[in-house]
Motif scaffolding. Sequence first.
Motif, PDB file in Angstrom:
ATOM      1  N   ARG A  56       0.824  -1.217   0.000  1.00  0.00           N
ATOM      2  CA  ARG A  56       0.000   0.000   0.000  1.00  0.00           C
ATOM      3  C   ARG A  56       0.858   1.267   0.000  1.00  0.00           C
ATOM      4  O   ARG A  56       0.530   2.252  -0.661  1.00  0.00           O
ATOM      5  CB  ARG A  56      -0.968   0.011   1.184  1.00  0.00           C
ATOM      6  CG  ARG A  56      -2.022  -1.083   1.140  1.00  0.00           C
ATOM      7  CD  ARG A  56      -2.943  -0.954  -0.044  1.00  0.00           C
ATOM      8  NE  ARG A  56      -3.885  -2.068  -0.110  1.00  0.00           N
ATOM      9  CZ  ARG A  56      -4.617  -2.355  -1.166  1.00  0.00           C
ATOM     10  NH1 ARG A  56      -4.549  -1.616  -2.254  1.00  0.00           N
ATOM     11  NH2 ARG A  56      -5.436  -3.379  -1.147  1.00  0.00           N
ATOM     12  N   GLU A  59       2.211   1.599  -3.430  1.00  0.00           N
ATOM     13  CA  GLU A  59       1.108   2.006  -4.299  1.00  0.00           C
ATOM     14  C   GLU A  59       0.921   3.540  -4.255  1.00  0.00           C
ATOM     15  O   GLU A  59       0.747   4.181  -5.299  1.00  0.00           O
ATOM     16  CB  GLU A  59      -0.155   1.285  -3.818  1.00  0.00           C
ATOM     17  CG  GLU A  59      -1.403   1.488  -4.598  1.00  0.00           C
ATOM     18  CD  GLU A  59      -2.543   0.664  -4.006  1.00  0.00           C
ATOM     19  OE1 GLU A  59      -3.151  -0.102  -4.765  1.00  0.00           O
ATOM     20  OE2 GLU A  59      -2.838   0.795  -2.798  1.00  0.00           O
ATOM     21  N   THR A  60       0.972   4.119  -3.066  1.00  0.00           N
ATOM     22  CA  THR A  60       0.829   5.569  -2.922  1.00  0.00           C
ATOM     23  C   THR A  60       1.990   6.291  -3.605  1.00  0.00           C
ATOM     24  O   THR A  60       1.789   7.304  -4.292  1.00  0.00           O
ATOM     25  CB  THR A  60       0.750   5.965  -1.430  1.00  0.00           C
ATOM     26  OG1 THR A  60      -0.408   5.348  -0.862  1.00  0.00           O
ATOM     27  CG2 THR A  60       0.653   7.476  -1.259  1.00  0.00           C
ATOM     28  N   LEU A  63       1.413   6.115  -7.307  1.00  0.00           N
ATOM     29  CA  LEU A  63       0.291   6.996  -7.637  1.00  0.00           C
ATOM     30  C   LEU A  63       0.771   8.449  -7.748  1.00  0.00           C
ATOM     31  O   LEU A  63       0.450   9.150  -8.718  1.00  0.00           O
ATOM     32  CB  LEU A  63      -0.807   6.883  -6.564  1.00  0.00           C
ATOM     33  CG  LEU A  63      -1.971   7.862  -6.686  1.00  0.00           C
ATOM     34  CD1 LEU A  63      -2.756   7.631  -7.970  1.00  0.00           C
ATOM     35  CD2 LEU A  63      -2.874   7.736  -5.466  1.00  0.00           C
ATOM     36  N   LYS A  64       1.545   8.894  -6.787  1.00  0.00           N
ATOM     37  CA  LYS A  64       2.066  10.275  -6.802  1.00  0.00           C
ATOM     38  C   LYS A  64       2.963  10.502  -8.018  1.00  0.00           C
ATOM     39  O   LYS A  64       2.886  11.551  -8.664  1.00  0.00           O
ATOM     40  CB  LYS A  64       2.824  10.572  -5.506  1.00  0.00           C
ATOM     41  CG  LYS A  64       1.915  10.720  -4.306  1.00  0.00           C
ATOM     42  CD  LYS A  64       2.721  10.949  -3.035  1.00  0.00           C
ATOM     43  CE  LYS A  64       1.830  11.108  -1.825  1.00  0.00           C
ATOM     44  NZ  LYS A  64       2.608  11.255  -0.580  1.00  0.00           N
ATOM     45  N   THR A  81      -6.849   1.000  -3.902  1.00  0.00           N
ATOM     46  CA  THR A  81      -6.067   2.237  -3.977  1.00  0.00           C
ATOM     47  C   THR A  81      -6.791   3.456  -3.418  1.00  0.00           C
ATOM     48  O   THR A  81      -6.236   4.174  -2.583  1.00  0.00           O
ATOM     49  CB  THR A  81      -5.595   2.517  -5.420  1.00  0.00           C
ATOM     50  OG1 THR A  81      -4.919   1.375  -5.934  1.00  0.00           O
ATOM     51  CG2 THR A  81      -4.681   3.721  -5.471  1.00  0.00           C
ATOM     52  N   ASN A  87      -4.994   8.534  -0.583  1.00  0.00           N
ATOM     53  CA  ASN A  87      -4.913   8.383  -2.038  1.00  0.00           C
ATOM     54  C   ASN A  87      -6.075   9.045  -2.769  1.00  0.00           C
ATOM     55  O   ASN A  87      -5.871   9.695  -3.796  1.00  0.00           O
ATOM     56  CB  ASN A  87      -4.843   6.901  -2.434  1.00  0.00           C
ATOM     57  CG  ASN A  87      -3.529   6.262  -2.070  1.00  0.00           C
ATOM     58  OD1 ASN A  87      -2.555   6.935  -1.766  1.00  0.00           O
ATOM     59  ND2 ASN A  87      -3.507   4.944  -2.084  1.00  0.00           N
TER      60      ASN A  87
END
Length: 173
Positions: A56, A59-60, A63-64, A81, A87
Amino acid sequence: MKIFLAGYMGSGKSLVGKHLSNLLSYQFIDLDDQIALMQGKSIPEIFDLRGELFFRKLETKVLKETLEDPNPLIISLGGGTPCYGNNLEIIKNDRDSRIIYLKASIGLLTERLYTEKEMRPVISHLVKKEDLEDFIRKHLFERSHYYLQAHQIINVEGKNPDAIAAEVVENLP
């Protein structure tokens, strides 16, 4: 513009994302594929070796990084997500981003996921179809608060990926 596809696993985010990518001539990114590529391991391997919390956080980070890309993109999010950390706020606070929730019924998700559950670490331990259905029901209840904050909600029942992609495009600003 960046178009984020959100929804429960099995809702068609990756497939619809590819169709949208072709329709709009935007690059398509599957967030889970990006993570797997960066780590050199599949998502189930990452879960097994490092655990969900590590996944997780990664994942962040990805994403950024995706939001920093100046190009127009179609991004398929992992099912969890938008529900982890901040998020959802990160995406919503980006003025050039749009979140589309691909909404599928518990029955449709159960049918789609039952045959591929071994490839999905969150549900791979569930043996009986009834257990999978209960798991999905519980997860959807917990996640609906996040999913329902999308800019657009599309019911995917009985629609093919082309029709869903066309519906997304019709409702873009």
